[in-house]
Design a protein around this motif. Structure first.
Motif, PDB file in Angstrom:
ATOM      1  N   VAL A  77       5.915  19.516 -17.499  1.00 20.37           N
ATOM      2  CA  VAL A  77       6.225  19.968 -16.178  1.00 20.37           C
ATOM      3  C   VAL A  77       7.298  20.758 -15.975  1.00 20.37           C
ATOM      4  N   ALA A  78       8.333  19.929 -17.167  1.00 21.67           N
ATOM      5  CA  ALA A  78       9.681  20.636 -16.990  1.00 21.67           C
ATOM      6  C   ALA A  78       8.955  21.980 -18.024  1.00 21.67           C
ATOM      7  N   GLU A  79       8.299  22.045 -18.718  1.00 28.22           N
ATOM      8  CA  GLU A  79       8.063  23.390 -19.392  1.00 28.22           C
ATOM      9  C   GLU A  79       6.979  24.299 -18.526  1.00 28.22           C
ATOM     10  N   LEU A  80       6.692  23.741 -18.346  1.00 26.71           N
ATOM     11  CA  LEU A  80       6.144  24.650 -16.551  1.00 26.71           C
ATOM     12  C   LEU A  80       6.880  25.374 -16.254  1.00 26.71           C
ATOM     13  N   ASP A  89      -3.151  29.675 -12.636  1.00 32.89           N
ATOM     14  CA  ASP A  89      -3.943  30.220 -13.574  1.00 32.89           C
ATOM     15  C   ASP A  89      -2.821  30.075 -14.258  1.00 32.89           C
ATOM     16  N   THR A  90      -1.360  30.274 -13.749  1.00 37.30           N
ATOM     17  CA  THR A  90      -0.174  30.068 -14.032  1.00 37.30           C
ATOM     18  C   THR A  90       0.645  28.964 -14.111  1.00 37.30           C
ATOM     19  N   VAL A  91      -0.080  27.990 -13.333  1.00 37.27           N
ATOM     20  CA  VAL A  91       0.611  26.922 -13.449  1.00 37.27           C
ATOM     21  C   VAL A  91      -0.115  25.614 -14.359  1.00 37.27           C
ATOM     22  N   GLY A  92      -1.569  26.428 -14.527  1.00 37.95           N
ATOM     23  CA  GLY A  92      -2.790  25.776 -15.062  1.00 37.95           C
ATOM     24  C   GLY A  92      -3.572  24.578 -14.605  1.00 37.95           C
ATOM     25  N   ALA A  93      -3.935  25.161 -13.852  1.00 36.25           N
ATOM     26  CA  ALA A  93      -4.972  24.370 -13.109  1.00 36.25           C
ATOM     27  C   ALA A  93      -6.505  25.049 -12.338  1.00 36.25           C
ATOM     28  N   THR A  94      -7.035  25.701 -13.397  1.00 29.88           N
ATOM     29  CA  THR A  94      -7.773  26.257 -13.115  1.00 29.88           C
ATOM     30  C   THR A  94      -9.242  25.550 -13.302  1.00 29.88           C
ATOM     31  N   ALA A  95      -8.333  25.187 -14.643  1.00 30.52           N
ATOM     32  CA  ALA A  95      -9.784  23.565 -14.887  1.00 30.52           C
ATOM     33  C   ALA A  95     -10.721  22.838 -13.824  1.00 30.52           C
ATOM     34  N   TYR A  96      -9.237  22.867 -13.529  1.00 28.80           N
ATOM     35  CA  TYR A  96      -9.683  21.227 -12.038  1.00 28.80           C
ATOM     36  C   TYR A  96      -9.323  21.830 -10.651  1.00 28.80           C
ATOM     37  N   ALA A  97      -9.305  22.360 -10.521  1.00 23.96           N
ATOM     38  CA  ALA A  97      -8.910  23.302  -8.925  1.00 23.96           C
ATOM     39  C   ALA A  97      -9.733  22.862  -7.866  1.00 23.96           C
ATOM     40  N   GLU A 133      -7.305  36.169  -4.475  1.00 23.62           N
ATOM     41  CA  GLU A 133      -6.594  37.083  -6.190  1.00 23.62           C
ATOM     42  C   GLU A 133      -5.343  36.119  -6.470  1.00 23.62           C
ATOM     43  N   ARG A 134      -4.407  36.049  -5.380  1.00 20.97           N
ATOM     44  CA  ARG A 134      -2.742  34.974  -5.400  1.00 20.97           C
ATOM     45  C   ARG A 134      -2.923  33.683  -6.037  1.00 20.97           C
ATOM     46  N   ALA A 155       1.710  25.009  -7.222  1.00 22.32           N
ATOM     47  CA  ALA A 155       1.128  26.054  -6.833  1.00 22.32           C
ATOM     48  C   ALA A 155       1.059  26.176  -5.792  1.00 22.32           C
ATOM     49  N   GLN A 156       1.008  25.208  -4.807  1.00 27.14           N
ATOM     50  CA  GLN A 156       1.490  25.869  -3.948  1.00 27.14           C
ATOM     51  C   GLN A 156       2.325  25.762  -2.919  1.00 27.14           C
TER      52      GLN A 156
END
Length: 288
Positions: free
Chosen positions: A194-197, A141-149, A134-135, A167-168
């Motif tokens: 990345v700065a905005e993230l 999701d926080t870093v916007g990487a779900t689509a290509y994880a 879950e974490r 994310a790591q």
């Protein structure tokens, strides 16, 4: 040099140095640095190659002793605070043949010392694995990487790889996130992304972010403060108060001109190269 806390709890700090000095092989890298990074702040460490930026990060991580002064991280000696620090070292691109999936790279941030699935899981272990999954999903999701994880890391772009590395570093819910030149080798759109993230991570996760960079421009609109190191000393404050001709001339001890281009970018003109300390990898190869 003082950076005041801007987070909701002004009584707590993420990192504090008082009268800090570092010598390596008898050479002074920096002296009498005093700084306080507040909880939930986004702070960049800037300066020329060899100025001591990476050395400062190593001191905060507890990997390098101070010659004088003191350093505390999250109210404790650095060695005692490491479990609460997320660290992303200088980035090296993954080879296109690297087959580890992005999601597995992130999982290594949680259980790199126990890679693999046990033959039999106890109820407690199953609960732990569920919480970890879950974490991992949350930080992806926080870093916007779900689509290509689920894709191999070697197939991804530099910006996508960097999001997974962030994310790591974030997956253990650190209170302080330290990143050494995370924008290097990224194109301008990815630098801004990345700065905005990282700004968003400060707000959503209430994590203090301390970042080493060579160029303030991709970061300027997102930072709370900047630390500028040169000539064995440092100065700090908001970008528009630190990156000025007067302030940098005082810091370098020589005339420096700060120009603003038509598109609003800041250009520092006339900065001398700092003398390199060749016993330190970063300063030996020019990447401090």
């Amino acid at each position: 040099m003082t950076i005041t806390a801007l987070g909701p709890d002004r009584a707590t700090t993420a990192a504090q140095l008082v009268g800090a000095s570092v010598r390596l092989a008898g050479k002074r890298i920096f002296a009498d640095v005093a700084l306080t990074v507040g909880r939930g702040q986004f702070v960049a460490v800037l300066g020329p190659n060899g100025a001591g930026k990476s050395t400062l990060m190593r001191a905060i991580l507890g990997l390098l002793p101070l010659d004088s002064g003191s350093v505390t991280v999250l109210g404790r000696p650095p060695a005692q605070a490491r479990a609460a620090i997320g660290y992303l070292p200088q980035r090296h691109s993954f080879d296109s043949s690297t087959r580890i999936r992005g999601i597995d790279l992130v999982r290594l941030g949680l259980d790199g010392t126990r890679w693999g699935i046990p033959v039999a899981l106890t109820a407690g272990a199953r609960h732990r694995r569920k919480a970890e999954s879950e974490r991992i999903s949350q930080v992806l999701d926080t870093v916007g990487a779900t689509a290509y994880a689920d894709r191999a890391i070697g197939e991804l772009s530099g910006g996508e790889q960097q999001r997974l590395l962030i994310a790591q570093a974030l997956v253990r819910s650190p209170e302080l996130l330290i990143l050494d030149e995370p924008l290097d080798s990224l194109d301008l759109p990815n630098q801004a992304s990345v700065a905005e993230l990282l700004r968003r991570i400060c707000t959503s996760e209430y994590v203090s972010v301390l970042l080493v960079a060579h160029d303030v421009n991709p970061l300027a609109g997102y930072l709370d403060q900047v630390i500028y190191m040169a000539g064995g000393h440092a100065t700090s404050g908001p970008v528009d108060q630190v990156i000025t001709s007067a302030k940098l001339s005082e810091l370098y001890g020589t005339p420096i001109e700060v120009l603003k281009t038509a598109d609003g970018r800041l250009v520092v003109v006339g900065q001398p190269e700092a003398p390199h300390y060749h016993g330190d990898r970063h300063e030996h190869d020019g990447h401090d």
